[in-house]
Design a protein around this motif. Sequence first.
Motif, PDB file in Angstrom:
ATOM      1  N   ILE A   1       0.850  -1.209   0.000  1.00  0.00           N
ATOM      2  CA  ILE A   1       0.000   0.000   0.000  1.00  0.00           C
ATOM      3  C   ILE A   1       0.877   1.247   0.000  1.00  0.00           C
ATOM      4  O   ILE A   1       0.635   2.203  -0.749  1.00  0.00           O
ATOM      5  N   TRP A   2       1.897   1.245   0.846  1.00  0.00           N
ATOM      6  CA  TRP A   2       2.783   2.411   0.937  1.00  0.00           C
ATOM      7  C   TRP A   2       3.511   2.648  -0.388  1.00  0.00           C
ATOM      8  O   TRP A   2       3.523   3.763  -0.909  1.00  0.00           O
ATOM      9  N   GLU A   3       4.134   1.581  -0.921  1.00  0.00           N
ATOM     10  CA  GLU A   3       4.893   1.733  -2.167  1.00  0.00           C
ATOM     11  C   GLU A   3       3.983   2.074  -3.342  1.00  0.00           C
ATOM     12  O   GLU A   3       4.382   2.812  -4.250  1.00  0.00           O
ATOM     13  N   GLY A   4       2.758   1.555  -3.313  1.00  0.00           N
ATOM     14  CA  GLY A   4       1.801   1.905  -4.360  1.00  0.00           C
ATOM     15  C   GLY A   4       1.486   3.400  -4.338  1.00  0.00           C
ATOM     16  O   GLY A   4       1.436   4.057  -5.386  1.00  0.00           O
ATOM     17  N   ASN A   5       1.272   3.922  -3.146  1.00  0.00           N
ATOM     18  CA  ASN A   5       1.024   5.367  -3.016  1.00  0.00           C
ATOM     19  C   ASN A   5       2.241   6.185  -3.434  1.00  0.00           C
ATOM     20  O   ASN A   5       2.095   7.278  -4.007  1.00  0.00           O
ATOM     21  N   ARG A   6       3.431   5.678  -3.164  1.00  0.00           N
ATOM     22  CA  ARG A   6       4.646   6.396  -3.562  1.00  0.00           C
ATOM     23  C   ARG A   6       4.775   6.466  -5.079  1.00  0.00           C
ATOM     24  O   ARG A   6       5.138   7.509  -5.641  1.00  0.00           O
TER      25      ARG A   6
ATOM     26  N   ASN B   1      -4.860   2.596   4.323  1.00  0.00           N
ATOM     27  CA  ASN B   1      -4.664   3.520   3.202  1.00  0.00           C
ATOM     28  C   ASN B   1      -5.233   4.906   3.525  1.00  0.00           C
ATOM     29  O   ASN B   1      -4.604   5.934   3.232  1.00  0.00           O
ATOM     30  N   LEU B   2      -6.421   4.932   4.133  1.00  0.00           N
ATOM     31  CA  LEU B   2      -7.019   6.213   4.517  1.00  0.00           C
ATOM     32  C   LEU B   2      -6.156   6.925   5.553  1.00  0.00           C
ATOM     33  O   LEU B   2      -5.943   8.150   5.468  1.00  0.00           O
ATOM     34  N   PHE B   3      -5.637   6.167   6.504  1.00  0.00           N
ATOM     35  CA  PHE B   3      -4.770   6.746   7.536  1.00  0.00           C
ATOM     36  C   PHE B   3      -3.507   7.350   6.905  1.00  0.00           C
ATOM     37  O   PHE B   3      -3.122   8.490   7.217  1.00  0.00           O
ATOM     38  N   LEU B   4      -2.880   6.598   5.998  1.00  0.00           N
ATOM     39  CA  LEU B   4      -1.658   7.077   5.363  1.00  0.00           C
ATOM     40  C   LEU B   4      -1.921   8.325   4.524  1.00  0.00           C
ATOM     41  O   LEU B   4      -1.136   9.278   4.532  1.00  0.00           O
ATOM     42  N   ASN B   5      -3.028   8.341   3.785  1.00  0.00           N
ATOM     43  CA  ASN B   5      -3.343   9.511   2.963  1.00  0.00           C
ATOM     44  C   ASN B   5      -3.704  10.726   3.815  1.00  0.00           C
ATOM     45  O   ASN B   5      -3.449  11.865   3.421  1.00  0.00           O
TER      46      ASN B   5
END
Length: 355
Positions: A52-57, A126-130
């Motif tokens: 999830i993190w790398e996808g967002n990056r 994902n919501l938390f990271l965004n």
Amino acid sequence: MLFSTRLRYIYMLGLGAYTFVNVLLMEALPFYGLPVNSGYVLVLFLVCVTLIWEGNRLIERGLPAVRRRLGLRLHPLLLSFLLSLPVTLVAVAGPALLLGRYVQPLPPAKFQLGLKLLLAVGFRINLFLNTINTAVYLLRELRQSQLEAEQFKKISLQAQFQSLKDQVNPHFLFNNLNVLSALLYQDVGQAAEFLQQLSKVYRYVLQNQEKEVVEVAAELEFMESYVYLLRARFRGSLRITISVADALRTRYTVPVALQMLLENALKHNISSRSRPLLIDVFTTPNQEQLVVRNTLQPKPAVEASTNLGLENIRRRYSFVSPHPVEVERDAHTFTVRLPLLRVGEEKSGAAIETH
């Protein structure tokens, strides 16, 4: 931004472990009857968080190209979050399928239940990271706006100092006092008018030195007084015309910009009775720019530049307008176009926008 930080792998490990500990403390696996080894669950969370993190990056890095290609006007944070949703779905469903079908096979009903629970956790991560990424973005924008405001203040102070210095330096005082002295012997009434205009010049600078923008009407009134002094000093060797419609005098410009442009023209060009320097102040046909144009009559040698003239005006305008100051030079004329400003939404800390 958050997703590209150098410590991201430590954060991924911490978030994955934190999620796993929460699941253990809540006894979620026994509660839902999911016969999955705890070690596998820990690895699953770590893998999902990492994906999830790398996808967002990757989304963050490719976002400018996506916006250009699709021509979307969505805010980059909103578009990034929308694109992260299918990425999260794949990042969670892929490892879950691998675990529930091949590593530790589960009955179809249990697999579907576990997949739903994992998807719920994944979308919350994902919501938390965004959300955190949005906070980081807004804090960075706030710091940037504060920095630009400080830079604007510094540039404004430089302009104020330069303007005051130009008007109180020995040459300025000597030249104007010489003119005043001559007028006292020739025409007392004209001398009184000259002194009144000189006082208006000082008054304007002192009253507006702290302002970021001023009305065009006020700037032009100041220019009338300043031009009066120049005409009295240069007489037939300088011709200045100012033609700005009354409807545009309620627009705004940065203070003392016109005076600096006149000083720039006088500093770099020859002016004599046989070859007068012509300076015109007017607006463009679309009435969106204030133009200062002078004939090009370069001096053989000029004083060293202070780098506060055109560059100073450009930088001050960059804080209050998305439109640049335009400078054009040809074989016969030198032209500077200043955007006319309106009171409106903030841009980089200044309550001005252009249309």
